[in-house]
Design an enzyme around this catalytic site. Sequence first.
Site, mmCIF file in Angstrom:
data_model
loop_
_atom_site.group_PDB
_atom_site.id
_atom_site.type_symbol
_atom_site.label_atom_id
_atom_site.label_comp_id
_atom_site.label_asym_id
_atom_site.label_seq_id
_atom_site.Cartn_x
_atom_site.Cartn_y
_atom_site.Cartn_z
ATOM 1 N N LYS A 236 0.846 -1.209 0.000
ATOM 2 C CA LYS A 236 0.000 0.000 0.000
ATOM 3 C C LYS A 236 0.872 1.246 0.000
ATOM 4 O O LYS A 236 1.719 1.430 0.877
ATOM 5 C CB LYS A 236 -0.905 -0.012 1.228
ATOM 6 C CG LYS A 236 -1.727 1.266 1.432
ATOM 7 C CD LYS A 236 -2.490 1.208 2.746
ATOM 8 C CE LYS A 236 -3.159 2.541 3.077
ATOM 9 N NZ LYS A 236 -3.818 2.518 4.414
ATOM 10 N N ASP B 112 -2.695 10.509 3.792
ATOM 11 C CA ASP B 112 -4.100 10.126 3.942
ATOM 12 C C ASP B 112 -4.838 11.122 4.816
ATOM 13 O O ASP B 112 -4.723 11.098 6.043
ATOM 14 C CB ASP B 112 -4.192 8.725 4.545
ATOM 15 C CG ASP B 112 -5.630 8.246 4.646
ATOM 16 O OD1 ASP B 112 -6.503 8.831 3.974
ATOM 17 O OD2 ASP B 112 -5.870 7.268 5.381
ATOM 18 N N LYS C 187 -10.363 12.724 8.383
ATOM 19 C CA LYS C 187 -9.842 12.355 9.692
ATOM 20 C C LYS C 187 -9.862 13.553 10.633
ATOM 21 O O LYS C 187 -9.769 14.705 10.191
ATOM 22 C CB LYS C 187 -8.379 11.890 9.572
ATOM 23 C CG LYS C 187 -8.163 10.586 8.832
ATOM 24 C CD LYS C 187 -6.665 10.278 8.774
ATOM 25 C CE LYS C 187 -6.392 9.003 8.005
ATOM 26 N NZ LYS C 187 -6.867 7.801 8.715
ATOM 27 N N ASP D 104 1.595 6.316 5.566
ATOM 28 C CA ASP D 104 0.622 5.386 5.012
ATOM 29 C C ASP D 104 1.127 4.706 3.736
ATOM 30 O O ASP D 104 0.404 3.917 3.130
ATOM 31 C CB ASP D 104 -0.710 6.109 4.737
ATOM 32 C CG ASP D 104 -1.912 5.232 5.029
ATOM 33 O OD1 ASP D 104 -1.742 4.179 5.656
ATOM 34 O OD2 ASP D 104 -3.028 5.605 4.621
ATOM 35 N N ASP E 267 -12.150 6.963 3.977
ATOM 36 C CA ASP E 267 -10.948 6.786 4.783
ATOM 37 C C ASP E 267 -10.531 5.317 4.864
ATOM 38 O O ASP E 267 -9.559 4.985 5.531
ATOM 39 C CB ASP E 267 -11.167 7.342 6.192
ATOM 40 C CG ASP E 267 -9.871 7.489 6.971
ATOM 41 O OD1 ASP E 267 -8.802 7.570 6.331
ATOM 42 O OD2 ASP E 267 -9.921 7.507 8.218
ATOM 43 N N GLU F 139 -9.388 3.660 2.273
ATOM 44 C CA GLU F 139 -8.941 3.731 0.877
ATOM 45 C C GLU F 139 -7.881 2.708 0.514
ATOM 46 O O GLU F 139 -7.726 2.335 -0.647
ATOM 47 C CB GLU F 139 -8.409 5.137 0.577
ATOM 48 C CG GLU F 139 -6.981 5.439 1.026
ATOM 49 C CD GLU F 139 -6.739 5.323 2.522
ATOM 50 O OE1 GLU F 139 -5.634 4.915 2.909
ATOM 51 O OE2 GLU F 139 -7.668 5.638 3.307
ATOM 52 N N ARG G 146 -7.532 -0.487 0.927
ATOM 53 C CA ARG G 146 -7.999 -1.734 0.320
ATOM 54 C C ARG G 146 -8.392 -1.543 -1.147
ATOM 55 O O ARG G 146 -8.363 -2.489 -1.922
ATOM 56 C CB ARG G 146 -9.173 -2.292 1.130
ATOM 57 C CG ARG G 146 -10.412 -1.413 1.152
ATOM 58 C CD ARG G 146 -11.348 -1.751 2.295
ATOM 59 N NE ARG G 146 -10.769 -1.355 3.577
ATOM 60 C CZ ARG G 146 -11.393 -1.519 4.748
ATOM 61 N NH1 ARG G 146 -12.599 -2.067 4.792
ATOM 62 N NH2 ARG G 146 -10.815 -1.128 5.872
#
Length: 510
Positions: free
Chosen positions: A276, A281, A288, A299, A358, A360, A362
């Site tokens: 990933k 993010d 968030k 991230d 949030d 995201e 996956r």
Amino acid sequence: MSTYTLRNASPAKTRCDAVVVGVVQGGKGAKGGPLVALGGEEVAHAYGRTFRPLLASLGFTGKVGEVAKIPTAKQLTSPLLVVIGLGKVGEDGVLDPRVVRRAAGVAARSVSNAASVALALPADTPELVRAVTEGFVLGGYTYTAYKKKADDDKPRSPGEVVVLSPSARKKEHVQAFEDAQLVAEHVATTRDWVNTPPGDLTPPSFAAAVEAAVKDASKGRGAPKLTVTVRDERALAELGCGGILGVGGGSAAPPRLVEIGYAPRGAKTHLALVGKGITFDSGGLTIKPAASMNDMKSDMAGAAAVVQATLAIARLGLPIRVTAFAPMAENMVSGDSMRPGDVLTMYGGTTVEVTNTDAEGRLVLGDALVMATERQPDVILDVATLTGHMVVALGDKVAGVMGSQDVVDAVLAAAGTAGEEQWPMPIPEAMDERIHSSRVADLAQHDWVRWGGGLFAAAFLREFTGGLPWAHLDIAGPGYNSGGPYGHVTSGGTGFAVTTLVDYARALAG
């Protein structure tokens, strides 16, 4: 830059500025306090009967991570003795390499003012030589790219580091020593990437950094042959990578998908790695809280780990084919951001209803996993800072591993030799119903049920693996250390999973 040497020499007579020895706890009923560990016997002998009383007078017990600095007053050739606690020895009398690795990391931060250091920690096996070397290299890691040049009076890394081992001339010990330095170098680069401010590591610049790293690893005589392909937003649109495009659509910095290939002659096993790469993010429209964004430059730690692990595997010359995918996007807020309620068509045609922007990670992984299956690997591993649920379940120092049972078992075995804390987690049958709960699409991306969110995410990813042997490593906790250093882990990016992936590839290659 520090120069590392493996040598068979007496720690009591070494001319380095500092000598490091380990001490174990004597246990209940032990007379005289803590005991010097293997490798430091000659130091204890030089002090004679005064060594253990000296430690006792300092209140030193030998517990894990404990440090004492002792001027030697010419009892040793080195002017400074650094004593590191190793805790209790197992019932078999053997020290765990994981403990030694962490102790070496503590030692690295305890001798920063010394120009030369001799490490007389337990190092009589290849595993312990590796642990001492990796631990010291990584424990002394610093990230200074954005700081002014250090003043001359500030601590700096030793210029010379000598790892003392009674078996320094044995081939397997030398190999372990050299391999440990190489792997630690790639862990450190992973940390560098994770620590880079997100404004300077957008998807295009991250992809360019990966390209440069691959080309650098491929240079020179004897270098491995590696391929790298970078797909920009136009190529992703042509391929129909709706997950990556959906997540990256809200950012002024367009998404990328980087693919690295390593196919040495004679390779009989093919490993696919997917990481990933969300370079920042914000949470998107499901934004968030402000405090939760502070560390979100991390991230992309999964992508950094799979890239650097692939390069390490190639440079080690392991006879295994590796194909690595790093989907990169920045999850931001704008008029072009994906919305809750949108339906994305993933690479391969599966439709996904978005309910939480949030969640995201996956989505970008789904596209890359399908692409990985098309290369027909024997096994797929994905690495991601995926869910806060896993941090709630396992804490911030342990990763969760889910997937095909035999692959999970092999990953956990590799993590054990790599010195990384990982724990198996299930994917219950009930998760299958939850991920298929959408009324308008093939899959639901998220369902807002508080319980088992990390397991839901793993079940979602499994839908894109084509039934191939697979494991998912959720490193949301240990991928970034927002606290103080511990063991060989420093603050900030940790480089977590690189050593596990390399050791997994070692085992897979036989």
